[in-house]
Design a protein around this motif. Sequence first.
Motif, mmCIF file in Angstrom:
data_model
loop_
_atom_site.group_PDB
_atom_site.id
_atom_site.type_symbol
_atom_site.label_atom_id
_atom_site.label_comp_id
_atom_site.label_asym_id
_atom_site.label_seq_id
_atom_site.Cartn_x
_atom_site.Cartn_y
_atom_site.Cartn_z
ATOM 1 N N THR A 95 0.832 -1.200 0.000
ATOM 2 C CA THR A 95 0.000 0.000 0.000
ATOM 3 C C THR A 95 0.868 1.251 0.000
ATOM 4 O O THR A 95 1.846 1.336 0.749
ATOM 5 C CB THR A 95 -0.939 0.021 1.214
ATOM 6 N N VAL A 96 0.492 2.199 -0.842
ATOM 7 C CA VAL A 96 1.147 3.495 -0.863
ATOM 8 C C VAL A 96 0.145 4.544 -0.409
ATOM 9 O O VAL A 96 -1.053 4.434 -0.694
ATOM 10 C CB VAL A 96 1.713 3.818 -2.268
ATOM 11 N N TYR A 97 0.646 5.528 0.322
ATOM 12 C CA TYR A 97 -0.213 6.556 0.912
ATOM 13 C C TYR A 97 0.187 7.941 0.397
ATOM 14 O O TYR A 97 1.333 8.178 0.029
ATOM 15 C CB TYR A 97 -0.093 6.538 2.433
ATOM 16 N N LEU A 98 -0.783 8.827 0.404
ATOM 17 C CA LEU A 98 -0.508 10.241 0.152
ATOM 18 C C LEU A 98 -1.169 11.025 1.279
ATOM 19 O O LEU A 98 -2.395 11.150 1.315
ATOM 20 C CB LEU A 98 -1.049 10.682 -1.204
ATOM 21 N N GLN A 99 -0.352 11.501 2.190
ATOM 22 C CA GLN A 99 -0.859 12.333 3.289
ATOM 23 C C GLN A 99 -0.865 13.780 2.824
ATOM 24 O O GLN A 99 0.169 14.305 2.400
ATOM 25 C CB GLN A 99 0.033 12.182 4.515
ATOM 26 N N MET A 100 -2.028 14.394 2.911
ATOM 27 C CA MET A 100 -2.179 15.763 2.421
ATOM 28 C C MET A 100 -2.604 16.679 3.571
ATOM 29 O O MET A 100 -3.604 16.408 4.240
ATOM 30 C CB MET A 100 -3.227 15.807 1.294
ATOM 31 N N HIS A 101 -1.848 17.734 3.773
ATOM 32 C CA HIS A 101 -2.155 18.732 4.802
ATOM 33 C C HIS A 101 -2.329 20.101 4.134
ATOM 34 O O HIS A 101 -1.927 20.305 2.994
ATOM 35 C CB HIS A 101 -1.027 18.812 5.825
ATOM 36 N N SER A 102 -2.900 21.026 4.893
ATOM 37 C CA SER A 102 -3.060 22.413 4.427
ATOM 38 C C SER A 102 -3.663 22.451 3.021
ATOM 39 O O SER A 102 -3.175 23.154 2.130
ATOM 40 C CB SER A 102 -1.700 23.125 4.430
ATOM 41 N N LEU A 103 -4.729 21.696 2.850
ATOM 42 C CA LEU A 103 -5.330 21.598 1.530
ATOM 43 C C LEU A 103 -5.916 22.919 1.074
ATOM 44 O O LEU A 103 -6.430 23.713 1.887
ATOM 45 C CB LEU A 103 -6.406 20.516 1.525
ATOM 46 N N LYS A 104 -5.832 23.158 -0.230
ATOM 47 C CA LYS A 104 -6.311 24.382 -0.852
ATOM 48 C C LYS A 104 -7.374 24.025 -1.890
ATOM 49 O O LYS A 104 -7.373 22.910 -2.424
ATOM 50 C CB LYS A 104 -5.156 25.096 -1.548
ATOM 51 N N PRO A 105 -8.254 24.951 -2.217
ATOM 52 C CA PRO A 105 -9.255 24.662 -3.257
ATOM 53 C C PRO A 105 -8.618 24.212 -4.569
ATOM 54 O O PRO A 105 -9.199 23.376 -5.283
ATOM 55 C CB PRO A 105 -9.978 26.003 -3.414
ATOM 56 N N GLU A 106 -7.438 24.710 -4.879
ATOM 57 C CA GLU A 106 -6.772 24.312 -6.123
ATOM 58 C C GLU A 106 -6.234 22.883 -6.085
ATOM 59 O O GLU A 106 -5.751 22.373 -7.098
ATOM 60 C CB GLU A 106 -5.637 25.286 -6.486
ATOM 61 N N ASP A 107 -6.313 22.231 -4.932
ATOM 62 C CA ASP A 107 -5.954 20.813 -4.850
ATOM 63 C C ASP A 107 -7.122 19.918 -5.265
ATOM 64 O O ASP A 107 -6.959 18.692 -5.351
ATOM 65 C CB ASP A 107 -5.534 20.445 -3.421
ATOM 66 N N THR A 108 -8.272 20.502 -5.502
ATOM 67 C CA THR A 108 -9.430 19.732 -5.926
ATOM 68 C C THR A 108 -9.152 19.037 -7.249
ATOM 69 O O THR A 108 -8.763 19.672 -8.227
ATOM 70 C CB THR A 108 -10.665 20.645 -6.067
ATOM 71 N N ALA A 109 -9.325 17.710 -7.257
ATOM 72 C CA ALA A 109 -9.009 16.914 -8.437
ATOM 73 C C ALA A 109 -9.363 15.464 -8.175
ATOM 74 O O ALA A 109 -9.647 15.083 -7.033
ATOM 75 C CB ALA A 109 -7.523 17.023 -8.780
ATOM 76 N N VAL A 110 -9.327 14.681 -9.229
ATOM 77 C CA VAL A 110 -9.334 13.232 -9.079
ATOM 78 C C VAL A 110 -7.880 12.800 -8.946
ATOM 79 O O VAL A 110 -7.051 13.156 -9.782
ATOM 80 C CB VAL A 110 -9.995 12.541 -10.282
ATOM 81 N N TYR A 111 -7.607 12.051 -7.888
ATOM 82 C CA TYR A 111 -6.247 11.609 -7.611
ATOM 83 C C TYR A 111 -6.103 10.144 -8.024
ATOM 84 O O TYR A 111 -6.932 9.297 -7.664
ATOM 85 C CB TYR A 111 -5.925 11.776 -6.125
ATOM 86 N N TYR A 112 -5.025 9.876 -8.745
ATOM 87 C CA TYR A 112 -4.743 8.538 -9.250
ATOM 88 C C TYR A 112 -3.413 8.039 -8.702
ATOM 89 O O TYR A 112 -2.438 8.786 -8.670
ATOM 90 C CB TYR A 112 -4.646 8.542 -10.770
ATOM 91 N N CYS A 113 -3.381 6.774 -8.320
ATOM 92 C CA CYS A 113 -2.083 6.173 -8.044
ATOM 93 C C CYS A 113 -1.683 5.334 -9.252
ATOM 94 O O CYS A 113 -2.541 4.900 -10.036
ATOM 95 C CB CYS A 113 -2.093 5.349 -6.772
ATOM 96 N N ALA A 114 -0.399 5.136 -9.377
ATOM 97 C CA ALA A 114 0.136 4.389 -10.502
ATOM 98 C C ALA A 114 1.414 3.694 -10.075
ATOM 99 O O ALA A 114 2.085 4.133 -9.138
ATOM 100 C CB ALA A 114 0.417 5.333 -11.670
#
Length: 124
Positions: free
Chosen positions: A78-97
């Motif tokens: 499993t791979v993780y993406l921890q996201m802090h201090s999120l901004k409206p411009e971070d809005t998106a569909v996130y894909y792992c690869a």
Amino acid sequence: QVQLVESGGGLVQAGGSLRLSCAASGGTFSIYGLGWFRQAPGKEREFVEAISRLAASTYYADNVKGRFAISIVNAKNTVYLQMHSLKPEDTAVYYCAVATRTTITTSQKDYDYWGQGTQVTVSL
């Protein structure tokens, strides 16, 4: 064949945090590198962060520096993406690869298998 399933997306207020997960199954022995990408509405998919399978190296995009962190738990594939201090411009569909021919890369063309994506929406 490697199958990837993302989870952890959702709606969060600006300044909040989320942790995305991506579980790999199938031919996981062939994975050398893992990455996260995102695609906002009307925009091209872009690189976010990448990590080598043994976590020896990480790459990140400048616009997430200091806010996002990629990590891997090999025992869980499993791979993780921890996201802090999120901004409206971070809005998106996130894909792992995952990449099976190179250890770590920011280029989409080097990734061989992709997840279905998980939506992250950051509100004001």
